[in-house]
Design a protein around this motif. Sequence first.
Motif, short mmCIF file in Angstrom:
data_model
loop_
_atom_site.label_atom_id
_atom_site.label_comp_id
_atom_site.label_asym_id
_atom_site.label_seq_id
_atom_site.Cartn_x
_atom_site.Cartn_y
_atom_site.Cartn_z
N HIS A 153 45.53 21.93 -17.38
CA HIS A 153 45.30 23.08 -18.27
C HIS A 153 45.10 24.28 -17.35
O HIS A 153 44.30 24.24 -16.42
CB HIS A 153 44.05 22.84 -19.12
CG HIS A 153 43.88 23.83 -20.24
ND1 HIS A 153 43.81 25.19 -20.03
CD2 HIS A 153 43.77 23.66 -21.58
CE1 HIS A 153 43.67 25.81 -21.19
NE2 HIS A 153 43.65 24.91 -22.15
N GLU A 154 45.83 25.36 -17.63
CA GLU A 154 45.77 26.52 -16.74
C GLU A 154 44.37 27.09 -16.62
O GLU A 154 44.00 27.65 -15.58
CB GLU A 154 46.73 27.62 -17.22
CG GLU A 154 48.21 27.28 -17.09
CD GLU A 154 48.78 26.50 -18.27
OE1 GLU A 154 47.98 26.04 -19.12
OE2 GLU A 154 50.01 26.34 -18.35
N GLU A 155 43.54 26.95 -17.67
CA GLU A 155 42.17 27.47 -17.58
C GLU A 155 41.43 26.81 -16.41
O GLU A 155 40.66 27.45 -15.70
CB GLU A 155 41.41 27.21 -18.89
CG GLU A 155 39.98 27.72 -18.84
CD GLU A 155 39.24 27.54 -20.16
OE1 GLU A 155 39.88 27.58 -21.22
OE2 GLU A 155 38.01 27.37 -20.11
N GLY A 157 50.26 30.95 -14.16
CA GLY A 157 50.59 30.45 -15.49
C GLY A 157 51.97 30.96 -15.83
O GLY A 157 52.31 32.12 -15.55
N PRO A 177 52.35 31.15 -23.36
CA PRO A 177 51.15 30.32 -23.49
C PRO A 177 50.57 29.89 -22.14
O PRO A 177 49.35 29.76 -22.01
CB PRO A 177 51.62 29.10 -24.29
CG PRO A 177 53.11 29.16 -24.31
CD PRO A 177 53.49 30.59 -24.12
N HIS A 206 46.61 30.67 -21.41
CA HIS A 206 45.62 29.65 -21.06
C HIS A 206 44.74 30.03 -19.88
O HIS A 206 43.68 29.47 -19.68
CB HIS A 206 46.32 28.32 -20.75
CG HIS A 206 46.42 27.40 -21.93
ND1 HIS A 206 46.86 26.11 -21.83
CD2 HIS A 206 46.15 27.60 -23.23
CE1 HIS A 206 46.84 25.54 -23.03
NE2 HIS A 206 46.43 26.44 -23.90
N LEU A 257 37.78 20.19 -21.11
CA LEU A 257 38.90 20.22 -20.16
C LEU A 257 39.10 18.83 -19.54
O LEU A 257 39.39 18.70 -18.35
CB LEU A 257 38.65 21.27 -19.06
CG LEU A 257 38.79 22.74 -19.46
CD1 LEU A 257 38.44 23.67 -18.29
CD2 LEU A 257 40.19 23.06 -19.96
#
Length: 578
Positions: free
Chosen positions: A50-52, A73, A77, A81, A456
């Motif tokens: 997940h990019e976060e 990213g 989307p 993220h 996450l």
Amino acid sequence: MSNSTVAELITDTLVQQGVRTVWGVVGDALNPIIDAIRRQEELEWIGVRHEEAGAFAASAQAQLTGSVGVCMGTVGPGSVHLLNGLYDAKKSHAPVLAICGQVPLAEIGTDYFQEVDNDLLFRDVAEYVRTVTAPEQVATMLTQALQAALNRPGVAVLTVPGDIGDLEVPKGTSPPRTVRAHPPTVPGGDGLDEAARLIEQAGTVTMLVGIGARDARAQVLDVAERLQAPMVLTLKAKPVLEKENRFQVGQSGLIGNPGAQAALDGGDLLLMVGTDFPYREWYPSGKTVIQIDARPEHIGRRTPVDLGLVGHAMPTLTALLARVAAKSDGAHLATSRDAYTEWADRQEQLTDPDHDKGLVGRIRERFDNPDTRIRPEALAQAVNRLAAPDAIFTTDTGMSTVWMSRFVQMTDRRELLGSFNLGSMANALPQALGAQALDRGRQVVAFCGDGGLSMLLGDLITAVNYDLPVKLVVFDNGSLGMVKLEQEQGGLPNFGTALANPDFAALARVIGLHGVRVEDPDALDDAVRDALAHPGPVLLDVLTNPDEVSLPGKVKIGQAWGFAVAKMRETVLSQGDS
Ligand SMILES: Cc1ncc(C[n+]2csc(CCOP(=O)(O)OP(=O)(O)O)c2C)c(N)n1
Ligand SMILES: [Mg+2]
């Protein structure tokens, strides 16, 4: 020899900036840059789930090293993220460069598939945010992005459309160089004289010290000694100033303690140094306040000040020390320290299952019929005792922040990261990954909430895939515990806070971590010891008591009453989810 491409110029620049890791998720708009990273031996690509998580990890690296952290990213989307992790970097003043993908140049502005206006989306979070539209721009734009990230410090977002990356930059273009300029600011002599006069007039002084004093440890201690001043530390200042400090009285606010409260209430003058501690209601009233901060915009925004001094902590305190006489009466310091050490001793006793829980604890117990689960305090204390002297700790936002603040001592070379300004959940795991990627041989311990971890969860896989031997300690209380507490303090029945969790340890084992579940208080110490000694990534799933009561230094009017009302309402309405 052919010229560099835009992508190669970007990766060469990153290497020159000392960047070693790039975090993100691939995507076609990023392909030229990803391919340049693949060819660049000095850069490690870590593909997160997940990019976060990538943004949090890059920011953790930036906070630990002071140099730029990098995440990516792809178009739309993939970039969206990144946003939460980037907000955390912004509010932590971490120098982070985000490189984002974009639709092909000719499609920009046509509401194309996946098109998001990054320059608008990131405007609030970034110090610099621009889209490259021609290869001639990239060197200048990279320079500006890096200068902004490093010198504010904060976030820079550079968007590169998919068809730009492979274009050649003009002949002779070399990777941009940056300068870092933080000339020390010292307030004028008049302000310093006035500060000395106010301090002279005050009977007793209390210090509130934040991370802005990170380079001024010696001066902060000298001032405390000279003025016989107890020192309240913000959580961010804890790793720098807690150790070998006989003036410190812990934290204030909801994570606070009676010693800090006694210090704040009992001083005539509050001397704030490098802190933007946000909670108004925890500042004392009716005091003379002097605030020292290098950022003028911080002065007076949390509590009214009598005197604001714009300056860096080290030179300002040095100049002040030359002007103030010693105070001889140590009673205020002694009272505050006694309250602090008495409280700290009581905290130690909390790890004893038979301890007295006090009024609020008894109210809860009356209604909640607690089981014999492990006390979170005991878990935090065991980790504190058994972790390495140079461990890096991260903590999620939630009750684990409280346990970290109270039980983990920042002795020796320990470091601490959290989401202390944004207050986001789910930061501890990705920050730990970031810290660990800097040095796989150093111990990195994350305090995870069960809510935070599951947010996450996919990035447990990253720890395994990239040999990042993080030690994840899960405070598995089956609830969004901090919110549960807030509901109770507000007199509300618990609702929406229960978490029906899987066996996180079993899940971790499936993924490839060493997963251990602990339910028996007697097994705790050995489990923590084994987890910390394990060479690879570990998830220690500890079932902690969800009804553990944590109270701040001063229980606000109505909080105890709120507990009683909440518990009665739950019983009457039978709609609690705890
Ligand atoms: C991304 C995000 N969503 C929601 C919140 C509000 N919030 C703060 S603490 C918390 C509960 C955290 O639960 P958990 O991770 O299980 O930790 P606990 O308090 O139970 O130890 C919530 C929902 C937040 N701070 N961040
Ligand atoms: Mg929880």
